[in-house]
Design a protein around this motif. Structure first.
Motif, PDB file in Angstrom:
ATOM      1  N   ALA A  29      54.420  74.177  71.034  1.00 48.64           N
ATOM      2  CA  ALA A  29      53.559  73.455  70.094  1.00 48.64           C
ATOM      3  C   ALA A  29      53.309  74.288  68.840  1.00 48.64           C
ATOM      4  CB  ALA A  29      52.239  73.102  70.770  1.00 48.64           C
ATOM      5  N   LYS A  30      53.039  75.568  69.035  1.00 49.30           N
ATOM      6  CA  LYS A  30      52.814  76.450  67.883  1.00 49.30           C
ATOM      7  C   LYS A  30      54.048  76.495  66.986  1.00 49.30           C
ATOM      8  CE  LYS A  30      49.572  79.760  70.012  1.00 49.30           C
ATOM      9  NZ  LYS A  30      49.412  81.170  70.431  1.00 49.30           N
ATOM     10  N   ALA A  31      55.211  76.600  67.599  1.00 49.01           N
ATOM     11  CA  ALA A  31      56.444  76.691  66.822  1.00 49.01           C
ATOM     12  C   ALA A  31      56.665  75.423  66.000  1.00 49.01           C
ATOM     13  CB  ALA A  31      57.631  76.933  67.754  1.00 49.01           C
ATOM     14  N   SER A  32      56.440  74.283  66.611  1.00 47.21           N
ATOM     15  CA  SER A  32      56.657  73.020  65.908  1.00 47.21           C
ATOM     16  C   SER A  32      55.653  72.837  64.771  1.00 47.21           C
ATOM     17  CB  SER A  32      56.555  71.853  66.889  1.00 47.21           C
ATOM     18  OG  SER A  32      56.716  70.628  66.215  1.00 47.21           O
ATOM     19  N   LEU A  33      54.389  73.097  65.049  1.00 50.75           N
ATOM     20  CA  LEU A  33      53.356  72.925  64.026  1.00 50.75           C
ATOM     21  C   LEU A  33      53.526  73.937  62.893  1.00 50.75           C
ATOM     22  CD1 LEU A  33      50.293  72.231  66.351  1.00 50.75           C
ATOM     23  CD2 LEU A  33      51.531  70.580  64.947  1.00 50.75           C
ATOM     24  N   SER A  34      53.958  75.131  63.225  1.00 51.58           N
ATOM     25  CA  SER A  34      54.223  76.131  62.178  1.00 51.58           C
ATOM     26  C   SER A  34      55.361  75.667  61.280  1.00 51.58           C
ATOM     27  CB  SER A  34      54.579  77.479  62.810  1.00 51.58           C
ATOM     28  OG  SER A  34      53.506  78.001  63.549  1.00 51.58           O
ATOM     29  N   GLY A  35      56.394  75.113  61.895  1.00 56.62           N
ATOM     30  CA  GLY A  35      57.523  74.617  61.117  1.00 56.62           C
ATOM     31  C   GLY A  35      57.129  73.487  60.194  1.00 56.62           C
ATOM     32  N   SER A  36      56.309  72.572  60.696  1.00 59.89           N
ATOM     33  CA  SER A  36      55.847  71.448  59.868  1.00 59.89           C
ATOM     34  C   SER A  36      55.034  71.946  58.684  1.00 59.89           C
ATOM     35  CB  SER A  36      55.003  70.488  60.708  1.00 59.89           C
ATOM     36  OG  SER A  36      55.760  69.929  61.756  1.00 59.89           O
ATOM     37  N   PHE A  37      54.192  72.931  58.940  1.00 59.35           N
ATOM     38  CA  PHE A  37      53.381  73.494  57.863  1.00 59.35           C
ATOM     39  C   PHE A  37      54.277  74.160  56.818  1.00 59.35           C
ATOM     40  CE2 PHE A  37      50.797  76.925  55.987  1.00 59.35           C
ATOM     41  CZ  PHE A  37      49.702  76.180  55.551  1.00 59.35           C
ATOM     42  N   GLY A  38      55.272  74.909  57.288  1.00 61.28           N
ATOM     43  CA  GLY A  38      56.181  75.581  56.358  1.00 61.28           C
ATOM     44  C   GLY A  38      56.957  74.597  55.502  1.00 61.28           C
ATOM     45  N   ARG A  39      57.416  73.499  56.113  1.00 60.65           N
ATOM     46  CA  ARG A  39      58.156  72.492  55.341  1.00 60.65           C
ATOM     47  C   ARG A  39      57.270  71.817  54.307  1.00 60.65           C
ATOM     48  NH1 ARG A  39      60.364  71.894  60.456  1.00 60.65           N
ATOM     49  NH2 ARG A  39      58.936  70.207  61.011  1.00 60.65           N
ATOM     50  N   ALA A  40      56.007  71.624  54.651  1.00 54.11           N
ATOM     51  CA  ALA A  40      55.081  70.996  53.703  1.00 54.11           C
ATOM     52  C   ALA A  40      54.905  71.858  52.463  1.00 54.11           C
ATOM     53  CB  ALA A  40      53.729  70.759  54.371  1.00 54.11           C
ATOM     54  N   LEU A  41      55.002  73.187  52.625  1.00 53.40           N
ATOM     55  CA  LEU A  41      54.811  74.090  51.491  1.00 53.40           C
ATOM     56  C   LEU A  41      55.945  73.992  50.474  1.00 53.40           C
ATOM     57  CD1 LEU A  41      53.541  77.305  53.324  1.00 53.40           C
ATOM     58  CD2 LEU A  41      52.187  75.597  52.108  1.00 53.40           C
ATOM     59  N   GLU A  42      57.057  73.366  50.869  1.00 55.79           N
ATOM     60  CA  GLU A  42      58.184  73.232  49.949  1.00 55.79           C
ATOM     61  C   GLU A  42      57.888  72.268  48.813  1.00 55.79           C
ATOM     62  OE1 GLU A  42      61.460  72.066  52.336  1.00 55.79           O
ATOM     63  OE2 GLU A  42      61.453  73.898  53.565  1.00 55.79           O
TER      64      GLU A  42
END
Length: 671
Positions: free
Chosen positions: A362-375
């Protein structure tokens, strides 16, 4: 060579490396300034492309619209429907000419363009903000469109489910629970739109996000030029009672006999917002329970049981109030089994908790979503607005990954016990009530609701001796009597309807003694489909292709191949059952379930007062209303129908153009 071999041997590549500490995100704070009128402006520079976007957001409290429910849905289109300087067409043409975008909502105005057209698009945006004229003809058009869409939503299982859950969770006296109707839409006036605009479009409760090829200095100049004359004003603050949990699990059923599936939603109200200390805990918790294709609900109901294409859950986030929701669309036959699995997983996550592997995923997925949003550059502007709007800590987003990484299994399990309520849920189902009713009582007290989220009227059977067969007999008597009806052996009926400006003509031929039927559908003089039942076989010709019906399909189609099907139920060995009295568009009607020997079902509704058939439902063909009965050859026949088919995006209003009883029909007519 020896050294390199030893070095290689010391690395165990069968194990993933331990993750490093989560980084603190270094986000560049948007430039910000506030005009004297209170407008707060955030500027995010992005010089990669010569474009600039302006997003104006009004931060008002939710509004209870009551007898005007639906009004705010018109505000955006009315704002852009013309100004005192430009008609709607002129406004659209000027926007299109520069290749720009300009749109509005009840709490926003958005504009974007190439950098070189920045001044022009701001002029147009400001014109919409300051000088809307709210033309009556535009409101009339919007109301007509909304009422048409509302009619369609009344028969859409997902829309019905949404209305039901909103009414139960929040209550109809809450902004999130009220439901718009034809009456509330008709009540809306131009004056209502103007009053809303004058009340809430104020700079002192507004944010302006500017993203693109622009710096703070230039932004200050253009914002002052275009928005400094916008006058501040007092805006009402609105408060509402917090919805309460049901004391016990409650089952709410909307009976929709035409449904081939059940729409399940398990839900209840809760408090959760961005500034809650456990906000991130609930994001992780929901991800594990039903947040994606590896969640517990998805793996159980789809991958293991095969009940559905997807099962999900959500824990909302809202400054006022939100809800927990878990649901799926499942086959009617497995509805109770699916509900059992939902409840099992909801109980399990509270009682057994989550494990380290699930937490890491869950942490990995949510971290990835957050990182993509920063783009996206606009994300930084949204972050800045959220920090101000929701009174968040200044480092809320820069420490997001650190706080997410620090969450433990114990944190998530505490959140599960606090926010998941296995004993205080609304279990809502939109589906075939005849098949489901007796199976749902195991989950809680069952209450019936209509398609508008209102408690269904419980209508008592005053005649204890009434049966389905007697209802059918009363119907035959009502339309003219058995002798008159039996004398109608053949018929030719021509009907017309209009869909999205296209006229559809339907010609239906009946040959009851010969057990033959044909229906042709034509548009612009060309036959687009032809359905024929004859000699114990059936076929459908459409788009130049012929599909032969198999035995089961033929038997189901045969249920409607006769001019008056009720006259033939006995000889066809159809079984009938009476499922009480229902409210059909304000009229009490007996509900009769008709089943053929292969198990196919049609549900008919007959008026308690007149005996006439007023509605028919079938899970494959949809619904049909029978209106405006007129006498012909001593028999009453409906001259208008409203057809709601899963194959047609809008209700089809058909009118009988010509009606012939006992015409001569030949073999050619059924080819």
């Amino acid at each position: 060579m020896v050294l390199s071999t030893v070095g290689y041997a010391q690395v165990d590549r069968s194990k993933y490396p331990e993750p490093g500490p989560a980084p603190k995100i270094e986000l560049e704070d948007p430039a910000t300034f506030t005009l004297d009128n209170g407008l707060k402006v955030f500027v995010v520079e992005n010089h990669k492309l010569p474009r600039v976007a302006f997003s104006l957001v009004i931060n008002r409290d939710p509004i209870l619209e009551k007898e005007k429910a639906g009004m705010t849905g018109f505000v955006g289109d009315m704002l852009t429907a013309g100004t005192s300087n430009r008609s709607k067409d002129e406004l659209d043409e000027e926007v299109d000419f520069i290749g720009a975008s300009l749109s509005a909502g009840s709490t926003s105005i958005y504009a974007s363009s190439l950098k070189k057209h920045q001044g022009k698009i701001l002029d147009l945006m400001a014109d919409v903000l300051y000088n809307p004229i709210f033309p009556q003809e535009e409101l009339d058009k919007l109301k007509k469109q909304a009422i048409t869409a509302l009619a369609t939503s009344k028969d859409d299982p997902n829309s019905i489910s949404g209305k039901l859950t909103a009414a139960l969770v929040f209550g109809k006296d809450h902004p999130y629970g009220e439901i718009q109707t034809e009456e509330t839409l008709e009540n809306i006036t131009v004056e209502d739109i103007e009053t809303y605009y004058q009340t809430y479009f104020k700079p002192n409760i507004a944010y302006l996000a500017i993203v693109g090829d622009i710096d703070k200095k230039e932004a200050e100049k253009v914002v002052k030029d275009h928005f400094s004359k916008w006058e501040r004003g007092e805006v009402p603050e609105l408060n509402y009672e917090m919805p309460s949990l049901p004391e016990n699990n409650r089952v709410a059923l909307v009976d929709r006999s035409a449904s081939v599936q059940s729409v399940i939603d398990i839900t209840y109200p809760l408090e959760m917002s961005l500034n809650n200390d456990e906000y991130l805990d609930t994001r992780v918790l929901n991800y594990i329970l039903g947040g994606g294709s590896t969640s517990r609900l998805f793996m159980n109901l789809r991958e293991d049981k095969g009940y559905t294409y997807g099962a999900y859950s959500s824990i909302g986030s809202d400054k006022l109030v939100t809800s927990f929701s878990a649901g799926a669309s499942v086959r009617t036959a497995v509805t109770d089994s699916a509900i059992h699995e939902f409840i099992y997983e909801i109980h399990r996550i509270v009682e057994e908790g989550v494990n380290e592997e699930e937490l890491d995923a869950a942490k990995a997925s949510l971290s990835g979503s957050f990182g993509r949003a920063l783009e996206s550059p606009s994300t930084l502007a949204n972050f800045a607005i959220n920090i101000d709007r929701y009174d968040l800590p200044k480092d809320f987003y820069t420490t997001y990954l650190q706080r997410l990484s620090a969450l433990t299994v114990d944190d998530i399990n505490r959140a599960a016990k606090k926010y998941i309520k296995p004993e205080n849920m609304y279990i809502t189902i939109v589906g075939n009530g005849s098949d489901l009713k007796g199976k749902l009582e195991q989950f809680g007290e069952v209450s019936l609701f209509d398609n508008q989220g209102n408690p269904a009227k419980e209508i008592e059977m005053t005649d204890a001796n009434i049966t389905a067969e007697k209802v059918i007999g009363k119907y035959i008597d009502a339309i003219g009597g058995e002798d008159a009806v039996s004398s109608l052996e053949t018929a030719k009926i021509v009907m017309k309807a209009e869909v999205q400006g296209q006229v559809i003509e339907m010609t239906v031929l009946y040959d009851d003694p010969g057990m033959r039927f044909n229906q042709k559908v034509a548009m612009m003089g060309n036959t687009v489909s032809s359905t024929t039942l004859a000699d114990g076989k059936g076929s459908v010709v459409a788009m130049g292709n012929t599909q032969e019906l198999n035995d089961e399909q033929y038997e189901e189609a045969k249920m409607n191949m006769f001019l008056v099907p009720e006259l033939h139920y006995g000889e066809l060995m159809y079984s009938l059952s009476l499922d009480g009295i229902k409210d059909v568009e304000g009229e009490n009607a007996y509900k009769v379930v008709v089943s053929n020997p292969t198990g196919a079902k049609t549900v008919n509704y007959y008026s308690v007062d007149s005996g006439l058939k007023i509605k028919s439902e079938n899970e494959k063909s949809g619904e049909m209303m029978f209106l405006d009965y007129e006498e012909k050859n001593g028999v009453l026949y409906p001259m208008k129908n409203i057809v709601k088919s899963p194959m047609i995006p809008v209700p089809l209003n058909t009118t009988v153009e010509s009606l012939e009883f006992n015409p001569s029909l030949t073999d050619e007519d059924f080819k």
